[in-house]
Design a protein around this motif. Sequence first.
Motif, short mmCIF file in Angstrom:
data_model
loop_
_atom_site.label_atom_id
_atom_site.label_comp_id
_atom_site.label_asym_id
_atom_site.label_seq_id
_atom_site.Cartn_x
_atom_site.Cartn_y
_atom_site.Cartn_z
N VAL A 297 -10.87 -6.22 2.37
CA VAL A 297 -10.91 -5.71 3.76
C VAL A 297 -9.94 -4.57 4.11
O VAL A 297 -10.07 -3.37 4.47
N LEU A 298 -8.68 -4.79 3.68
CA LEU A 298 -7.73 -3.76 3.87
C LEU A 298 -7.95 -2.53 3.02
O LEU A 298 -7.73 -1.20 3.37
N PHE A 299 -8.45 -2.63 1.70
CA PHE A 299 -8.73 -1.65 0.77
C PHE A 299 -9.83 -0.60 1.56
O PHE A 299 -9.43 0.52 1.79
N PHE A 300 -10.98 -1.26 1.84
CA PHE A 300 -12.11 -0.45 2.54
C PHE A 300 -11.73 0.28 3.72
O PHE A 300 -12.03 1.38 4.20
N ASP A 301 -10.73 -0.29 4.58
CA ASP A 301 -10.47 0.20 5.79
C ASP A 301 -9.56 1.40 5.55
O ASP A 301 -9.64 2.33 6.25
N VAL B 114 -18.39 -0.05 -10.16
CA VAL B 114 -17.55 0.07 -11.27
C VAL B 114 -16.02 0.14 -10.94
O VAL B 114 -15.13 -0.53 -11.31
N LEU B 115 -15.79 1.04 -10.08
CA LEU B 115 -14.34 0.96 -9.64
C LEU B 115 -13.64 -0.05 -8.93
O LEU B 115 -12.66 -0.51 -8.90
N PHE B 116 -14.58 -0.71 -8.01
CA PHE B 116 -14.37 -1.80 -7.40
C PHE B 116 -14.15 -3.12 -8.24
O PHE B 116 -13.48 -4.08 -8.14
N LYS B 117 -15.23 -3.18 -9.07
CA LYS B 117 -15.45 -4.40 -9.84
C LYS B 117 -15.07 -4.56 -11.24
O LYS B 117 -14.71 -5.64 -11.65
N LYS B 118 -14.97 -3.47 -11.61
CA LYS B 118 -14.75 -3.43 -13.27
C LYS B 118 -13.56 -2.74 -13.67
O LYS B 118 -13.06 -2.97 -15.06
N ILE B 119 -12.95 -1.91 -12.91
CA ILE B 119 -11.58 -1.66 -13.42
C ILE B 119 -10.42 -2.26 -12.96
O ILE B 119 -10.32 -2.56 -11.85
N MET C 13 -9.11 4.68 -6.15
CA MET C 13 -8.28 3.72 -7.01
C MET C 13 -6.68 3.61 -6.21
O MET C 13 -6.24 2.56 -6.04
N LEU C 14 -6.21 4.80 -5.72
CA LEU C 14 -4.88 4.95 -5.16
C LEU C 14 -5.05 3.81 -3.75
O LEU C 14 -4.19 3.07 -3.44
N CYS C 15 -6.11 4.06 -2.84
CA CYS C 15 -6.19 3.27 -1.91
C CYS C 15 -6.33 1.41 -2.16
O CYS C 15 -5.72 0.88 -1.47
N ARG C 16 -7.07 1.42 -3.11
CA ARG C 16 -7.19 0.09 -3.68
C ARG C 16 -5.87 -0.42 -4.19
O ARG C 16 -5.63 -1.63 -3.97
N TYR C 17 -5.17 0.60 -4.84
CA TYR C 17 -3.76 -0.10 -5.33
C TYR C 17 -2.64 -0.46 -4.14
O TYR C 17 -2.05 -1.00 -4.33
N VAL D 171 -4.70 0.94 11.00
CA VAL D 171 -5.80 1.31 10.03
C VAL D 171 -7.21 0.51 10.33
O VAL D 171 -8.15 1.14 10.15
N SER D 172 -7.02 -0.90 10.44
CA SER D 172 -8.24 -1.58 10.52
C SER D 172 -9.15 -0.90 12.04
O SER D 172 -10.29 -0.98 12.11
N PHE D 173 -8.10 -0.47 13.00
CA PHE D 173 -9.00 -0.39 14.27
C PHE D 173 -9.48 1.23 14.07
O PHE D 173 -10.83 1.27 14.41
#
Length: 337
Positions: free
Chosen positions: A5-9, A194-199, A256-260, A273-275
């Motif tokens: 959730v935080l990652f995609f937000d 792939v970036l979300f599930k495989k890396i 990848m940076l936001c995911r990290y 961010v969520s709002f």
Amino acid sequence: MRERVLFFDLLRCVAAIAVIAIHVLAPYRTELGGIPLDQWLTAVGVNSVSRWAVPVFILITGALMLSDTRPFDAKYYVKRRLGKVLVPFLVWSMFYAYLSGWTAQGFDFATVKEVVSNSLHHATYYHLGFFYYFIPLYFVIPLFQWMVRHMDDDALYAYLALWLFTSTLFLFKIDGPWSNQMWLYMGYLPLGYVLFKKIPLNRSATTLFTGLGLVALAVTFTMVVMNSLDAGKYTVGRWLSYKTLNVVLAASMIFMLCRYVGEGLPPKIQKVVSFISQYSLGIYLLHPIFLWPMKAFGWHQGHPIWVIPLWVILSGAGALAMSYLFSRSAKTRWLLP
């Protein structure tokens, strides 16, 4: 689930801000020779390093929808997925066709009529062009879902390798069947998955993608500036296209940076961010309303180093507030998917 959730937000927030910046700086791009060089370089620099914004929205869609393990339901998909985007798009297209008739000199119905007559092939307003290639992607998402569920990862990686190769050919104007717009956009869907599930989410992978992305941004800026200065006018070739390798690398870096870093945001920032993320599509659809005075009356005089952030804040905040108000009523909520 909390990480997701935080990652995609966070991704939606930075992409929405970058899209607004691209639209704010538009008046400066073609002013090479008409404004001081440092001002032109600032605007072109922002433009060159923010082209990942629109592709990031497609990466998000691919990551979410291709990782959905629920059985495919065609009726639900058409009504709740495709219809939820298509119907508001049609309504807002008509609204912006009307807005296109307004200038600082007044209203011109002939312009509106012309815009509507061309709407099957051309967006009624500059920001709506996104939907002309985004909506058709819904027709290939079920195919990618089947591919992810029934084929091994090697097939997926082979497809992405071919897609990246063709995006490189397209960048250097080596055209062929691979230059088809649908082909070049649809690759972002499995790339997001792939970036979300495989890396793996670790420092090494993030550093690699960051390095590749920064090189891509530097090359993009350099090529746009050099080509423009050589030609004596603003010219970009395909370096600012959403369908080329350099932009793919930049978008992957942001992803990848936001995911990290997404999980490490302080709680107060997480709430903000969520709002904003909740209304990100509304911000995308509505911000041109608040940019209209700037473009109609030329209210962009000044150095873009402060004009761009100012109008990003003004139009972004206005669009956010309007999106929130629309969401408060069932009569208007459906207008902003």
